[in-house]
Write a protein that holds these residues in place. Structure first.
Motif, PDB file in Angstrom:
ATOM      1  N   MET A   1      14.796  84.012 -48.580  1.00  0.00           N
ATOM      2  CA  MET A   1      13.774  84.654 -47.762  1.00  0.00           C
ATOM      3  C   MET A   1      12.680  85.249 -48.615  1.00  0.00           C
ATOM      4  O   MET A   1      12.052  86.236 -48.271  1.00  0.00           O
ATOM      5  CB  MET A   1      14.391  85.742 -46.881  1.00  0.00           C
ATOM      6  N   THR A   2      12.406  84.643 -49.743  1.00  0.00           N
ATOM      7  CA  THR A   2      11.400  85.133 -50.669  1.00  0.00           C
ATOM      8  C   THR A   2      10.065  85.304 -49.955  1.00  0.00           C
ATOM      9  O   THR A   2       9.570  84.403 -49.303  1.00  0.00           O
ATOM     10  CB  THR A   2      11.231  84.149 -51.830  1.00  0.00           C
ATOM     11  N   GLY A   3       9.482  86.500 -50.098  1.00  0.00           N
ATOM     12  CA  GLY A   3       8.152  86.737 -49.554  1.00  0.00           C
ATOM     13  C   GLY A   3       8.132  87.112 -48.094  1.00  0.00           C
ATOM     14  O   GLY A   3       7.096  87.477 -47.568  1.00  0.00           O
ATOM     15  N   ASN A   4       9.250  87.008 -47.371  1.00  0.00           N
ATOM     16  CA  ASN A   4       9.261  87.372 -45.968  1.00  0.00           C
ATOM     17  C   ASN A   4       9.314  88.889 -45.826  1.00  0.00           C
ATOM     18  O   ASN A   4      10.064  89.568 -46.502  1.00  0.00           O
ATOM     19  CB  ASN A   4      10.473  86.758 -45.270  1.00  0.00           C
ATOM     20  N   GLY A 125      27.819  75.585 -49.896  1.00  0.00           N
ATOM     21  CA  GLY A 125      26.525  75.213 -49.341  1.00  0.00           C
ATOM     22  C   GLY A 125      25.464  76.268 -49.598  1.00  0.00           C
ATOM     23  O   GLY A 125      25.611  77.136 -50.464  1.00  0.00           O
ATOM     24  N   ARG A 126      24.386  76.179 -48.816  1.00  0.00           N
ATOM     25  CA  ARG A 126      23.303  77.143 -48.983  1.00  0.00           C
ATOM     26  C   ARG A 126      22.459  77.160 -47.717  1.00  0.00           C
ATOM     27  O   ARG A 126      22.290  76.133 -47.051  1.00  0.00           O
ATOM     28  CB  ARG A 126      22.432  76.759 -50.188  1.00  0.00           C
ATOM     29  N   THR A 127      21.926  78.335 -47.369  1.00  0.00           N
ATOM     30  CA  THR A 127      20.992  78.441 -46.259  1.00  0.00           C
ATOM     31  C   THR A 127      19.777  79.264 -46.696  1.00  0.00           C
ATOM     32  O   THR A 127      19.861  80.081 -47.613  1.00  0.00           O
ATOM     33  CB  THR A 127      21.621  79.115 -45.025  1.00  0.00           C
ATOM     34  N   ALA A 128      18.660  79.022 -46.016  1.00  0.00           N
ATOM     35  CA  ALA A 128      17.435  79.788 -46.269  1.00  0.00           C
ATOM     36  C   ALA A 128      16.677  79.903 -44.962  1.00  0.00           C
ATOM     37  O   ALA A 128      16.875  79.114 -44.024  1.00  0.00           O
ATOM     38  CB  ALA A 128      16.580  79.099 -47.331  1.00  0.00           C
ATOM     39  N   TYR A 129      15.780  80.878 -44.895  1.00  0.00           N
ATOM     40  CA  TYR A 129      14.964  81.098 -43.708  1.00  0.00           C
ATOM     41  C   TYR A 129      13.499  81.190 -44.122  1.00  0.00           C
ATOM     42  O   TYR A 129      13.152  81.894 -45.061  1.00  0.00           O
ATOM     43  CB  TYR A 129      15.372  82.377 -42.974  1.00  0.00           C
ATOM     44  N   ALA A 142       5.674  72.835 -47.730  1.00  0.00           N
ATOM     45  CA  ALA A 142       5.267  73.341 -49.044  1.00  0.00           C
ATOM     46  C   ALA A 142       5.982  74.621 -49.431  1.00  0.00           C
ATOM     47  O   ALA A 142       5.760  75.147 -50.530  1.00  0.00           O
ATOM     48  CB  ALA A 142       3.756  73.582 -49.052  1.00  0.00           C
ATOM     49  N   SER A 143       6.864  75.118 -48.577  1.00  0.00           N
ATOM     50  CA  SER A 143       7.536  76.388 -48.830  1.00  0.00           C
ATOM     51  C   SER A 143       8.418  76.336 -50.073  1.00  0.00           C
ATOM     52  O   SER A 143       9.165  75.377 -50.286  1.00  0.00           O
ATOM     53  CB  SER A 143       8.394  76.763 -47.619  1.00  0.00           C
ATOM     54  N   GLU A 144       8.357  77.375 -50.894  1.00  0.00           N
ATOM     55  CA  GLU A 144       9.218  77.462 -52.066  1.00  0.00           C
ATOM     56  C   GLU A 144      10.687  77.560 -51.668  1.00  0.00           C
ATOM     57  O   GLU A 144      11.552  77.003 -52.343  1.00  0.00           O
ATOM     58  CB  GLU A 144       8.824  78.679 -52.917  1.00  0.00           C
ATOM     59  N   ASP A 145      10.960  78.263 -50.564  1.00  0.00           N
ATOM     60  CA  ASP A 145      12.346  78.389 -50.112  1.00  0.00           C
ATOM     61  C   ASP A 145      12.908  77.038 -49.711  1.00  0.00           C
ATOM     62  O   ASP A 145      14.091  76.749 -49.951  1.00  0.00           O
ATOM     63  CB  ASP A 145      12.434  79.364 -48.938  1.00  0.00           C
TER      64      ASP A 145
END
Length: 272
Positions: A1-4, A125-129, A142-145
């Motif tokens: 959630m980098t930057g959120n 595993g892995r998750t991101a938002y 284009a999101s880094e996440d």
């Protein structure tokens, strides 16, 4: 959630929101009185809305299990995630394949507020938002996440469940889907469900009027208008059908599905 970042004052509780109304229809608790009032108005003119919502959610679960199991997909991009309702997509995928990686994207501040529930991945595993809007596919891709979580050179399942009927013709919905699918690797999949036009006189018009009077643009489309979202892709049997008819889990479920009409269409298609 980098930057959120999230601020409580970003949630407008003075008017209903489609994600919170959807949560109400699913029997959740993440909605306000204004959402309940709007949802009850919709239900008054469209009594099937709760079965419709549950059928769509069940389709997402079955499609995800099929993709993680039979299709061997290990990467998922879910846009228009909505308020977390267990089991979430990553829980379904990781139950089948613990190494599955999932990126969620939504533009609703309340989804961001509850996003931590979307990030409880298995160790393998892995998750991101990503806090982003489906109408801006380039920003999502284009999101880094996204880049940190998914490998675009490998197959990905793109999930667009009950989201594109909130996109008007002026916003070029088919072009949005094309831009999202185009950079995906061969062997990727599109999973899409979309509200349809109820043939009963006045029902769709009444629902559309209620949503739009609340400031929520909604636009049902016919099955023929939904099919072009899958242009250039190979549809998986049984094609674009009502979601409860897409690979129902048992003969009993199949028989029940055949006896019902819920005006939403869904399909899964593979990118050659």
């Amino acid at each position: 959630m980098t930057g959120n970042r999230f601020r409580a004052d970003e949630i407008d509780t003075s008017k209903p929101h489609s994600a919170r109304m959807y949560d109400y229809f699913l029997g959740g608790k993440t909605h306000y009185a204004v959402d309940t009032h709007a949802a009850e108005q919709v239900e008054a003119v469209w009594p099937e809305v709760k079965p419709w919502t549950r059928a769509n959610r069940s389709f997402m679960h079955r499609a995800t299990r099929w993709l993680a199991g039979e299709a061997g997909i290990r990467q998922f991009l879910d846009i228009g995630t909505g308020i977390p309702t267990e089991p979430n997509l990553h829980q379904v995928a990781q139950e089948v394949a613990p190494s599955s990686r999932v990126v969620y994207a939504d533009n609703d501040p309340i989804v961001l507020a509850y996003a931590q529930a979307l990030l409880l991945s298995t160790p393998e595993g892995r998750t991101a938002y990503i806090h982003a809007d489906v109408s801006d596919p380039r920003a999502i891709l284009a999101s880094e996440d996204l880049a940190d979580t998914l490998d675009l050179s490998q197959p990905i399942a793109l999930s667009l469940n009950a989201i594109m009927h909130f996109i008007s013709d002026e916003q070029k919905p088919y072009e949005i889907v094309r831009q999202l699918v185009e950079p995906l690797a061969s062997g990727s999949y599109l999973v899409l469900s979309h509200g349809a036009l109820d043939p009963r006189p006045g029902v769709s018009d009444a629902v559309t009027t209620l949503y739009r009077s609340s400031g929520i643009h909604v636009q049902g489309r016919t099955q023929e208008q939904i099919l072009p979202f899958f242009d250039g892709l190979e549809l998986i049997d049984p094609g674009v059908v009502m979601p409860h008819r897409w690979k129902p889990g048992s003969e009993e479920a199949r028989a029940e599905a055949e006896a019902r009409e819920l005006w939403i269409f869904a399909g899964v298609a593979r990118k050659p």
